[in-house]
Design an enzyme around this catalytic site. Structure first.
Site, PDB file in Angstrom:
ATOM      1  CG  HIS A  64      -0.153   5.028   3.025  1.00 24.48           C
ATOM      2  ND1 HIS A  64      -1.331   4.821   2.519  1.00 24.48           N
ATOM      3  CD2 HIS A  64      -0.111   3.984   3.645  1.00 24.48           C
ATOM      4  CE1 HIS A  64      -1.806   3.605   2.720  1.00 24.48           C
ATOM      5  NE2 HIS A  64      -1.204   3.177   3.692  1.00 24.48           N
ATOM      6  CG  ASP A 325      -4.122   1.315   8.200  1.00 22.06           C
ATOM      7  OD1 ASP A 325      -2.770   0.771   7.841  1.00 22.06           O
ATOM      8  OD2 ASP A 325      -5.098   0.462   7.548  1.00 22.06           O
TER       9      ASP A 325
END
Ligand SMILES: *[C@@H]1O[C@H](CO)[C@@H](O)[C@H](O)[C@H]1NC(C)=O
Ligand SMILES: *[C@@H]1O[C@H](CO)[C@@H](O)[C@H](O)[C@H]1NC(C)=O
Ligand SMILES: *[C@@H]1O[C@H](CO)[C@@H](O)[C@H](O)[C@H]1NC(C)=O
Ligand SMILES: *[C@@H]1O[C@H](CO)[C@@H](O)[C@H](O)[C@H]1NC(C)=O
Ligand SMILES: *[C@@H]1O[C@H](CO)[C@@H](O)[C@H](O)[C@H]1NC(C)=O
Ligand SMILES: *[C@@H]1O[C@H](CO)[C@@H](O)[C@H](O)[C@H]1NC(C)=O
Ligand SMILES: *[C@@H]1O[C@H](CO)[C@@H](O)[C@H](O)[C@H]1NC(C)=O
Length: 469
Positions: A64, A325
């Site tokens: 994102h 991540d």
């Protein structure tokens, strides 16, 4: 901080669009992966397909975009700030604080991507989509319905949607089909965000003991400097939190006076400290992460092996994926990409000054890895016509260290797959996946083709984390 904006924005000079690349020491490269997206440092390789080759299939996994602090982290940031309350700063590095105003205007926005200024998270996803339409648009026939996948985190879904709008343009509402894959643990292997049941990726010895005091000693030096000057009572942890506050202000406002409150050395050490979490809690220094990353890594091998023709649904040519991540770094670790293999990354206050340990070069906000299957038609003394794989990380070609036998330092498909298979860890046995969790990743092969999730339905909830809508 004019310098931040000047380096990052395109300048229009007498009708020509001139994009300036941030220099290596730009502050944007020191934000510890909590700040705006930056490209990976260039090795000089071109992004265009190598001579004689074309891209016939592409797989991307993207994080994102830039976001507000998480709801979990925010109280710590506020706690550090509270120590400055009611103080006056007549000069020096904190003088700006007399007029500074907080930037989280609505606490409901914590967790979500930012939406204003040059580094807005929503903007970077849209821009990635338009750029990839230009680069990979030839893989779409302009008519078929193309599924794409997001984990069920609200901010990840919004990233996927904005990317889709950028990529498909006016056809987004009719030809893109967003698939939302639950982040629930019981999804097991059938997930963009697999969890390792037996070995909590966060439980590694180093990971669970990482702390500012040991690994970021310059934070205490900074605290001391400010305490002496202003009669404050800051700790090293407070300094770390104020630096995070600065970085998130960049995400929201595009600039932050806090950047100048700390020295360049302190930023370098901050950035390194943040990267330790990536290495030891999400990356090669975490066995559970490598096992979890092996799931999607393995699925990507299957797709590359199948190639573009075998999977009619999406043409089998494009796989656009969106997650976190903490899911993408494990994929890289499982494939042995970007990070070095050695495990002794110093966390005793020494800094490993090499790009391989700089997490900003691996998974910043909106970071993304792309696997290209190349169809190459030219025989040369060095390689023959055939199928090759090229990895692109944050807009830079990332040659595979032990396989550069193709055009543009790409790797022959069979060699790429063989080397990866040697490394992958069997998720179900290593992680002791419980019986009631799913054992296989199937969602890539059974996508929905409806538009029911392409748009947000109703308001985004207060600090909304996950949703299946
Ligand atoms: C700051 O000042 C306000 C108003 O006088 C007071 O209510 C508040 O408790 C003070 N905060 C601190 C941390 O001293
Ligand atoms: C989508 O693309 C097709 C082919 O170009 C076109 O016929 C159609 O009108 C487009 N749909 C929209 C909503 O623009
Ligand atoms: C696919 O569609 C079905 C039926 O609407 C829905 O229950 C399911 O959650 C969807 N799956 C994905 C991955 O979007
Ligand atoms: C500073 O903080 C410590 C604990 O972190 C506390 O014991 C001490 O009283 C504080 N001093 C002042 C001047 O606020
Ligand atoms: C893209 O997402 C699908 C669905 O989660 C997954 O099967 C695939 O492995 C992902 N691709 C990569 C390269 O992660
Ligand atoms: C920290 O550890 C590294 C090896 O990981 C070592 O080379 C270095 O000397 C150590 N530094 C200190 C200050 O102990
Ligand atoms: C990779 O996927 C294949 C096909 O689904 C499976 O047979 C194999 O066991 C998987 N390997 C690992 C290491 O997960």
């Amino acid at each position: 901080m004019l310098s931040v904006l000047m380096w990052a924005l395109p300048l229009v000079v007498s009708g020509h669009l001139q994009v300036l690349t941030p220099p290596a020491d730009d502050i944007l490269r020191l934000t510890g992966t909590k700040g705006p997206y930056v490209d990976r440092l260039s090795q000089g390789l071109e992004l265009d397909p190598p001579q004689g080759c074309s891209v016939e299939q592409v797989i991307m996994v993207m994080r994102h975009g830039a976001r507000y602090p998480t709801a979990n982290a925010y109280p710590d940031l506020q706690g550090a700030l509270a120590k400055l309350e009611n103080k006056t700063f007549s000069s020096g590095p904190l003088q700006f604080f007399n007029d500074w105003t907080p930037y989280v205007d609505n606490l409901g926005w914590l967790e979500q991507e930012t939406f204003s200024g040059p580094y807005a998270g929503l903007l970077s996803a849209y821009q990635r989509g338009t750029e990839y339409r230009a680069r990979y648009g030839h893989l779409w026939d302009g008519e078929s319905i193309v599924p794409f996948w997001s984990s069920d985190s609200e901010r990840v879904i919004m990233t996927a949607r904005h990317f889709g709008e950028g990529f498909f343009g006016y056809n987004y509402s009719t030809n893109a089909a967003l698939n939302i894959v639950s982040e629930a643990e019981s999804q097991g292997a059938n997930s963009l965000t697999p969890v390792c049941h037996a070995v909590d990726p966060k439980s590694g010895d180093v990971c669970s003991n990482l702390n500012v005091k040991q690994s970021y000693p310059l934070a205490s030096v900074a605290a001391d400097r400010l305490n002496k000057r202003y009669g404050l009572n800051l700790t090293g942890d407070d300094v770390y939190n104020l630096q995070q506050l600065a970085v998130f202000e960049l995400n929201v406002r595009g600039d932050s006076p806090w950047l100048d409150a700390f020295t360049r050395d302190e930023w370098v050490a901050f950035n390194y400290y943040c990267g330790l979490d990536f290495f030891y809690c999400k990356g090669p220094g975490s066995a559970g992460s490598v096992a979890a990353g092996s799931v999607v890594a393995n699925a990507s091998l299957s797709l590359l092996q199948q190639g573009p023709s075998e999977h009619a649904q999406a043409g089998g040519k494009m796989y656009w994926n969106f997650s976190h991540d903490s899911d993408i770094v494990p994929i890289l670790a499982a494939l042995g990409l970007a990070y070095p293999d050695e495990k002794d990354v110093p966390y005793n206050g020494s800094i490993a000054f090499t790009a391989k340990y700089n997490a900003v070069d691996i998974m910043p906000m909106a970071g993304h890895v792309v696997f290209e299957r190349l169809h190459c038609t030219e025989d040369t003394p060095a390689w023959s016509a055939g199928t090759y794989v090229r990895v692109i990380l944050n807009e830079q070609v990332l040659p595979v260290q032990d396989c550069q036998n193709g055009p543009g330092f790409s790797c022959k498909l069979e060699d790429y797959i063989a080397r990866a298979k040697k490394r992958l860890v069997d998720y179900n046995s290593f992680c002791k996946t419980p019986d009631d969790w799913q054992k296989h990743l199937s969602f890539w092969w059974n996508p929905n083709t409806t538009q029911q999730y392409n748009y947000q339905k109703g308001p985004i909830g207060y600090q909304q984390k996950t949703t299946l809508e």
